[in-house]
Scaffold this motif. Structure first.
Motif, PDB file in Angstrom:
ATOM      1  N   THR A 123       0.808  -1.219   0.000  1.00  0.00           N
ATOM      2  CA  THR A 123       0.000   0.000   0.000  1.00  0.00           C
ATOM      3  C   THR A 123       0.843   1.271   0.000  1.00  0.00           C
ATOM      4  N   ALA A 124       1.890   1.263   0.818  1.00  0.00           N
ATOM      5  CA  ALA A 124       2.713   2.476   0.922  1.00  0.00           C
ATOM      6  C   ALA A 124       3.845   2.481  -0.093  1.00  0.00           C
ATOM      7  N   GLY A 125       4.444   1.314  -0.328  1.00  0.00           N
ATOM      8  CA  GLY A 125       5.495   1.205  -1.332  1.00  0.00           C
ATOM      9  C   GLY A 125       6.653   2.149  -1.104  1.00  0.00           C
ATOM     10  N   ASP A 126       6.957   2.950  -2.122  1.00  0.00           N
ATOM     11  CA  ASP A 126       8.092   3.870  -2.059  1.00  0.00           C
ATOM     12  C   ASP A 126       7.861   5.011  -1.073  1.00  0.00           C
ATOM     13  N   GLY A 127       6.650   5.144  -0.560  1.00  0.00           N
ATOM     14  CA  GLY A 127       6.398   6.201   0.412  1.00  0.00           C
ATOM     15  C   GLY A 127       7.013   5.916   1.768  1.00  0.00           C
ATOM     16  N   LEU A 128       7.412   4.653   2.012  1.00  0.00           N
ATOM     17  CA  LEU A 128       8.051   4.314   3.274  1.00  0.00           C
ATOM     18  C   LEU A 128       9.512   4.743   3.270  1.00  0.00           C
ATOM     19  N   PRO A 129      10.069   5.120   4.424  1.00  0.00           N
ATOM     20  CA  PRO A 129      11.507   5.402   4.503  1.00  0.00           C
ATOM     21  C   PRO A 129      12.308   4.173   4.087  1.00  0.00           C
ATOM     22  N   GLU A 130      13.448   4.394   3.477  1.00  0.00           N
ATOM     23  CA  GLU A 130      14.262   3.306   2.951  1.00  0.00           C
ATOM     24  C   GLU A 130      14.611   2.294   4.040  1.00  0.00           C
ATOM     25  N   ARG A 131      15.006   2.815   5.206  1.00  0.00           N
ATOM     26  CA  ARG A 131      15.390   1.907   6.293  1.00  0.00           C
ATOM     27  C   ARG A 131      14.222   1.052   6.732  1.00  0.00           C
ATOM     28  N   ARG A 132      13.040   1.642   6.844  1.00  0.00           N
ATOM     29  CA  ARG A 132      11.866   0.884   7.257  1.00  0.00           C
ATOM     30  C   ARG A 132      11.477  -0.133   6.199  1.00  0.00           C
ATOM     31  N   ARG A 133      11.586   0.238   4.926  1.00  0.00           N
ATOM     32  CA  ARG A 133      11.241  -0.687   3.851  1.00  0.00           C
ATOM     33  C   ARG A 133      12.158  -1.909   3.865  1.00  0.00           C
ATOM     34  N   GLU A 134      13.433  -1.685   4.135  1.00  0.00           N
ATOM     35  CA  GLU A 134      14.381  -2.800   4.188  1.00  0.00           C
ATOM     36  C   GLU A 134      14.084  -3.719   5.367  1.00  0.00           C
ATOM     37  N   GLU A 135      13.681  -3.125   6.512  1.00  0.00           N
ATOM     38  CA  GLU A 135      13.332  -3.943   7.675  1.00  0.00           C
ATOM     39  C   GLU A 135      12.139  -4.846   7.364  1.00  0.00           C
ATOM     40  N   LEU A 136      11.126  -4.280   6.712  1.00  0.00           N
ATOM     41  CA  LEU A 136       9.941  -5.066   6.386  1.00  0.00           C
ATOM     42  C   LEU A 136      10.259  -6.166   5.383  1.00  0.00           C
ATOM     43  N   GLN A 137      11.081  -5.847   4.389  1.00  0.00           N
ATOM     44  CA  GLN A 137      11.460  -6.851   3.401  1.00  0.00           C
ATOM     45  C   GLN A 137      12.263  -7.981   4.038  1.00  0.00           C
ATOM     46  N   ALA A 138      13.160  -7.637   4.970  1.00  0.00           N
ATOM     47  CA  ALA A 138      13.947  -8.661   5.657  1.00  0.00           C
ATOM     48  C   ALA A 138      13.047  -9.576   6.479  1.00  0.00           C
ATOM     49  N   LEU A 139      12.030  -9.004   7.107  1.00  0.00           N
ATOM     50  CA  LEU A 139      11.094  -9.803   7.887  1.00  0.00           C
ATOM     51  C   LEU A 139      10.365 -10.806   7.002  1.00  0.00           C
ATOM     52  N   ILE A 140       9.936 -10.366   5.833  1.00  0.00           N
ATOM     53  CA  ILE A 140       9.211 -11.256   4.922  1.00  0.00           C
ATOM     54  C   ILE A 140      10.140 -12.326   4.362  1.00  0.00           C
ATOM     55  N   ARG A 141      11.388 -11.941   4.014  1.00  0.00           N
ATOM     56  CA  ARG A 141      12.340 -12.937   3.498  1.00  0.00           C
ATOM     57  C   ARG A 141      12.597 -14.030   4.532  1.00  0.00           C
ATOM     58  N   GLY A 142      12.752 -13.619   5.792  1.00  0.00           N
ATOM     59  CA  GLY A 142      12.993 -14.613   6.827  1.00  0.00           C
ATOM     60  C   GLY A 142      11.851 -15.598   6.951  1.00  0.00           C
ATOM     61  N   PHE A 143      10.633 -15.115   6.808  1.00  0.00           N
ATOM     62  CA  PHE A 143       9.481 -16.008   6.906  1.00  0.00           C
ATOM     63  C   PHE A 143       9.391 -16.934   5.703  1.00  0.00           C
ATOM     64  N   LEU A 144       9.701 -16.415   4.523  1.00  0.00           N
ATOM     65  CA  LEU A 144       9.613 -17.204   3.291  1.00  0.00           C
ATOM     66  C   LEU A 144      10.868 -18.010   3.017  1.00  0.00           C
ATOM     67  N   ASN A 145      11.863 -17.941   3.933  1.00  0.00           N
ATOM     68  CA  ASN A 145      13.146 -18.635   3.764  1.00  0.00           C
ATOM     69  C   ASN A 145      13.851 -18.225   2.473  1.00  0.00           C
ATOM     70  N   ALA A 146      13.697 -16.951   2.125  1.00  0.00           N
ATOM     71  CA  ALA A 146      14.376 -16.432   0.933  1.00  0.00           C
ATOM     72  C   ALA A 146      15.788 -15.990   1.306  1.00  0.00           C
ATOM     73  N   LYS A 147      16.658 -15.948   0.319  1.00  0.00           N
ATOM     74  CA  LYS A 147      18.041 -15.551   0.557  1.00  0.00           C
ATOM     75  C   LYS A 147      18.108 -14.054   0.861  1.00  0.00           C
ATOM     76  N   GLU A 148      19.106 -13.681   1.669  1.00  0.00           N
ATOM     77  CA  GLU A 148      19.288 -12.282   2.015  1.00  0.00           C
ATOM     78  C   GLU A 148      19.594 -11.476   0.758  1.00  0.00           C
TER      79      GLU A 148
END
Length: 645
Positions: A531-556
């Protein structure tokens, strides 16, 4: 000095003065030697002597803040067993503090933390710019201001645009307190406000309680004008809130908020926490005992079943909807159901009290009344002519059709059996031998009625078979309005039983399906990115992406596809609770520990509750709170092994 620098200096000076005043007020309040009955929460400015109302030097304020931070890092002193709760008038006199940056929040946080250690409740509200054409997708603009108020009236106005633009990152303590499951966030529409914060900033808001549910639950609460925050404040606190369009639709993203805006925003949060304390009976009296976790446990128990539940109500008045764009937007919202991560307008909306119908329909409208009489008052006789019981005509004719009974009389309709019945009444003064009238046993109304289970089915269904046979004694006729009123009274007794026997309504652990917090965080993160996409701060966007990768067992560092985000955004966050025990079963189990007498006590309690709450004037003859109890004891004995269904 530039104009921007001058504005910054003025804001810093005002913030420092307010914080300094708050700190001095806290020290002043805690050191006073007054008895608890006369303690007051004073205005943080008015509480000071005249000489101290002047703005202290900047270095003096910094020393006070540093001292406060040092005090909060030390182990807290022993707290008195009881907490003095301020009145709403005292609470509303406290001046708000505006926070524009991470540093300002961190300097104020120790004060808020101290408040929450005493009473873990925050009044919460949100403001955003309410104009036409704020979004190409028809959504309202992002939240601009978050108001948080503690039990003493300390109110923090957190301005969110700096964090949205990436200039600032949210302080960890700020993020944690919003999702802290042991801090209640209370307000009108606070669950929906949490959805907005998740949508706009990826923030998680948990442990919310909508005040409208609390107002409806309280038996003695008088709500005359609806369930908006303004109406509740007027009816319950005698407090008038200014909800003029000029203020509600003002520019909440201006470089500097006006004094009127700050007071308007603060009062919404302060009134919310004042209403919460009032509805729970904690205002101006000793509050819950304060020991490790006991305060939260008691408050949460009083809000049982209402935590993180969106309010479901219908109303034809919607203040915020009107402010956000008029009839066109309202029509669009009725035509389509928003996704789960979009939130409807809330907060100031005027929702009528469901206990009072705006069209003045009588209580009980909507119930399905019986189309035919319940009692035909037909009689069954034994072969020797002894009366056995009354029954309906359909059952009496069944004996005739089967050839096992003969018609003795048409008026009254009497069928004599041609076989020996399995049991006979102990005497001719038996409840099942009395003729019963087809009318409401409470008020006597004859034209519409429905059956009422005096012992609710959720308990009776678990009784042993011996106590479920021939239980028509506990099924009475009530008109629709008396039936609705009786159900309301039943709700209070159910809650009382739940508290007495540690059997929460719903199930033993609170819910049949438990919420998986990890999956919920992943889902919230994915929805925030979508919903927010690029409107999120870069640091916050990276934190959220890392959280999702960890759940999906995706590579860093692996790029998240749109399909992966959609999958994460649609995660089921509920898991089955293996400790699930329905409220009714647990309550029956608790009474069955005392055998047959325990279950009879439960049965007697519900019968007496009906008599006390409804005061029926037309009960059938021989109806009794001890019906069949003597017969059970004679037939089965007190040591009957109880086998629950």
């Amino acid at each position: 000095m530039s104009h921007r620098g001058l504005v910054t200096a003025v804001i810093t000076t005002v913030l420092g003065a307010t914080l300094g005043g708050l700190l001095i007020w806290r020290v002043y309040r805690t050191k006073r030697k007054r008895p608890p009955s006369v303690q007051k929460v004073a205005d943080p400015v008015e509480a000071l002597p005249p000489a101290e109302k002047e703005l202290p030097p900047q270095n003096h304020r910094e020393e006070e803040l540093a001292a406060a931070e040092c005090r909060t890092t030390q182990p807290p002193p022993p707290v008195q067993a009881q907490v003095q709760i301020p009145s709403s008038e005292q609470l509303l006199r406290v001046k708000p503090v505006t926070v524009n940056s991470e540093e300002e929040w961190e300097r104020l946080w120790p004060l808020m933390q101290e408040e929450l250690s005493v009473v873990p409740v925050l009044g919460l509200d949100c403001e955003w710019v309410k104009t036409n054409g704020v979004s190409v997708k028809g959504q309202a603009s992002a939240v601009s201001l978050l108001q948080l108020a503690s039990f003493s009236g300390l109110c923090v106005l957190v301005r969110l645009p700096p964090f949205r633009s990436g200039e600032q990152t949210f302080p960890l303590s700020f993020v944690e307190v919003l999702r802290d499951p042991h801090v209640l966030k209370v307000g009108v529409g606070c669950y929906e406000d949490g959805k907005r914060l998740t949508r706009d900033y990826g923030l998680s808001l948990t442990c919310t309680v909508d005040l409208r549910y609390l107002a409806l639950r309280q038996r003695q609460t008088t709500v005359n004008n609806g369930l908006s925050l303004k109406s509740l404040a007027a009816d319950l606190l005698n407090v008038s809130l200014d909800k003029s369009l000029e203020l509600r639709c003002s520019d909440w993203e201006a470089d500097q908020l006006t004094l009127e805006q700050m007071n308007y925003a603060a009062r919404d949060a302060q009134v919310s926490v004042a209403l919460f304390l009032h509805l729970l009976g904690l205002r101006s009296e000793a509050g819950p005992a304060h020991s490790s976790g006991s305060c939260y446990s008691e408050l949460a128990a009083r809000c049982q079943g209402l935590v993180d539940v969106p309010f479901r109500g219908r109303g034809d008045g919607d203040d915020r909807a009107a402010a956000d764009g008029g009839g066109g937007e309202r029509r669009r919202r009725t035509m389509r159901k928003p996704p789960a991560y979009e939130s409807p307008e809330s907060g100031d909306q005027q929702v009528p009290d469901p206990r009072k119908n705006n069209k003045r329909k009588p209580l009980g409208v909507g119930y399905s009344a019986r189309k035919s009489p319940l009692y035909d008052n037909c009689f069954l006789y034994a072969p020797d002519g002894q009366p056995l019981c009354t029954c309906d005509k359909k059952k009496a004719k069944w004996y005739l059709d089967k050839g096992i009974g003969v018609l003795q009389s048409e008026e009254p309709f009497v069928v004599k059996l041609l076989f020996e019945p399995s049991g006979r009444p102990d005497s001719q003064q038996d409840y099942y031998l009395t003729a019963k009238e087809n009318l409401c046993v409470v008020c006597g109304k004859e034209d519409s009625y429905i059956r009422k289970n005096i012992v609710p089915h959720e308990y009776r269904r678990h009784f042993p078979t011996e106590m479920k046979d021939h239980n028509s004694h506990d099924i009475l006729l009530l008109c629709t309005s008396c039936h609705a009123a009786s159900n309301v009274h039943d709700g209070f007794l159910k809650q009382q039983l739940a508290d007495e026997f540690a059997a929460p309504q719903g199930c033993e652990e609170g819910v049949r399906l438990l919420e998986d917090s990890d999956r919920r965080r992943v889902r919230s993160a994915a929805r925030a990115l979508l919903t927010a996409g690029d409107g999120l701060p870069e640091r916050r966007r990276e934190e959220l992406q890392a959280l999702i990768r960890g759940f999906l067992n995706a590579k860093e560092g692996q790029e998240l596809t749109s399909e992966a985000l959609q999958h994460a955004a649609g995660l089921e966050t509920r898991i089955f609770n293996e400790a699930y025990v329905p409220h009714g079963l647990k309550l029956v189990q608790a009474h069955a520990e005392r055998g047959l007498r325990g279950l009879m006590d439960l049965e007697r309690r519900w019968r007496q509750h009906f008599l006390t709450a409804m005061r029926p004037r037309h009960l059938p003859p021989l109806w009794s709170v001890d019906h069949n109890h003597g017969k059970f004891l004679r037939k089965y004995g007190e040591d009957l092994p109880v086998k629950l269904n």
